[in-house]
Structure formats: structure tokens, C-alpha cells
Scaffold this motif. Structure first.
Motif, PDB file in Angstrom:
ATOM      1  N   GLN A   1     -15.556  29.618  -5.999  1.00  0.00           N
ATOM      2  CA  GLN A   1     -16.350  28.623  -5.279  1.00  0.00           C
ATOM      3  C   GLN A   1     -16.905  29.217  -3.988  1.00  0.00           C
ATOM      4  O   GLN A   1     -16.172  29.907  -3.272  1.00  0.00           O
TER       5      GLN A   1
ATOM      6  N   GLU B   1     -19.275  28.690  -9.299  1.00  0.00           N
ATOM      7  CA  GLU B   1     -19.424  27.269  -9.607  1.00  0.00           C
ATOM      8  C   GLU B   1     -20.894  26.887  -9.744  1.00  0.00           C
ATOM      9  O   GLU B   1     -21.265  26.094 -10.624  1.00  0.00           O
TER      10      GLU B   1
ATOM     11  N   ARG C   1      -6.598  30.558  -8.787  1.00  0.00           N
ATOM     12  CA  ARG C   1      -7.279  29.349  -8.336  1.00  0.00           C
ATOM     13  C   ARG C   1      -8.578  29.140  -9.109  1.00  0.00           C
ATOM     14  O   ARG C   1      -8.933  28.019  -9.483  1.00  0.00           O
TER      15      ARG C   1
ATOM     16  N   ARG D   1      -9.659  25.939 -11.822  1.00  0.00           N
ATOM     17  CA  ARG D   1     -10.862  25.120 -11.658  1.00  0.00           C
ATOM     18  C   ARG D   1     -11.827  25.262 -12.826  1.00  0.00           C
ATOM     19  O   ARG D   1     -12.523  24.321 -13.186  1.00  0.00           O
TER      20      ARG D   1
END
Length: 212
Positions: free
Chosen positions: A66, A70, A91, A95
Motif C-alpha cells: 500500500q 493496491e 502484511r 491484504r
């Protein structure tokens, strides 16, 4: 400044190990502090256009995913992300479980496939300069004629020390002429470049296309 002692090989290893450790330890802090305002959007849109608006994308040093990966996922572009910081990659996997995310040192990357787009945003400029030179054959190996390549660098030859979570953060850059020569050697042409873009938080950005 970090004090690296010993020969050049130790300096290179020390710089890379320090950056990797720094991104491993405060992965959650980095995720909190990383702006999601996406000031990079105009460049990301230009990159997507250079790809032809579709195709597979290789995010080199994808981190938490991110906001860069994304954004591409929202464009329905299949993303393969590579990062050597396992905590940050975990992480990203949580996601974006549908994307291909690989725990791998970018300098050891040999995926035996090519992509329509390759991006190294705020990532490979953490490598020592000699290791950065080694990345250009890797860019070539993972691209084909027509592939787009975008990366960030420093504005000129040298080493700069930033700071994150109270620790020094290593950055390095080649001279612009060296980047141009390395790109040409690997069949890439520069189609856009801005030094310390004031509209993108002072980033120096290279957008290239493989022409042979």
C-alpha cells in the motif's frame, strides 16, 4: 550516518542488511506512517499507459503493498510483488491474498518470465550503487520489447542518509549519465524523467520503455 567498517563488500552487505532490518522491525509503523494520499497517481497512470493499459506487473520491493500495488490491483492488473522484508510481505499477503507475493532479494530475482510493467518505487535506491548496477540486467531479464519500467533514484551520484523511527536509513544513487548508459545497454529508452518532482514530494522519477 552509519559507520561501515572494512572493505567494499562489507560496506555493501552492511548497508543492505541495515535497510532490511529497519524495514523488518517497524513494519507496522511504516504502514501507519506511509501516506495513502497517493501523490504518485499521475506517474502511476503514465506508467499504466506506457504498459498499454493492461498486462502483468512486477512490483520490485513491494513492501506492505500500500498504496502502490493496491492502486494497480484496483486497475485489475495482476501483480507479482517481490520483497526481502518478510514482515512487510506478510502484511501485503494478508491484504491481497489473490496476488502473487514472493519473499526474495531483488538482486537474486530470476523468475524465468517477463512482465508488461516493472516498477521499483522507493525500493532499489536503498541498494549500494554497485548493486544497483546489477539490477539493470535483471530488469532486462524480466521484460520484453514494449515493457514499461519505472523507478525512483536520487537526483545525482552519491549517498544520502534519511531517518525512520529514529534510525538512519540508507539511500544511494548513480549519476544520471550512468543510469542512462545502463538503460541503453539493456535496450530501454527513457520516455519521461523528472528530477525532484515538486508535485511528487521531491521524487526523482524515471519512466522507460524497452525498445529492443
Amino acid at each position: 550516518m552509519i559507520a561501515f567498517i572494512g572493505g567494499w563488500a562489507k560496506i555493501r552487505r552492511g548497508a543492505r542488511d541495515h535497510v532490511l532490518g529497519l524495514y523488518q522491525r517497524p513494519a507496522a509503523a511504516f504502514a501507519r506512517q506511509r501516506s495513502h494520499r497517493l501523490i504518485e497517481k499521475p506517474w502511476l497512470d503514465e506508467f499504466i499507459a506506457a504498459m498499454g493499459g493492461n498486462g502483468r506487473l512486477l512490483d520490485i520491493g513491494c513492501g506492505n503493498g500500500q498504496p502502490i500495488a493496491e492502486y494497480f490491483i484496483r486497475w485489475h492488473l495482476p501483480v507479482t510483488g517481490v520483497d526481502d522484508a518478510a514482515a512487510m510481505l506478510d502484511r501485503a499477503r494478508s491484504r491481497f491474498p489473490q496476488q502473487r507475493l514472493i519473499h526474495l532479494d531483488m538482486c537474486a530475482m530470476a523468475l524465468d518470465e517477463t512482465f508488461e510493467g516493472l516498477i521499483a518505487w522507493d525500493s532499489f535506491f536503498h541498494l549500494p550503487r554497485e548493486d544497483q548496477k546489477l539490477m539493470f540486467p535483471i530488469f532486462h531479464r524480466h521484460s520484453h520489447t514494449g515493457s514499461a519500467l519505472m523507478f525512483t533514484s536520487g537526483p545525482g551520484n552519491g549517498i544520502a542518509m534519511g531517518e525512520f523511527e529514529g534510525e538512519p536509513l540508507y539511500h544511494a544513487s548513480l549519476a544520471p549519465e550512468e543510469y542512462c548508459a545502463l538503460l541503453t545497454e539493456q535496450g530501454f529508452a527513457v520516455i519521461d524523467r523528472v528530477v525532484e518532482d515538486p508535485l511528487c514530494s521531491g521524487h526523482t522519477i524515471w519512466l522507460c520503455k524497452r525498445v529492443e
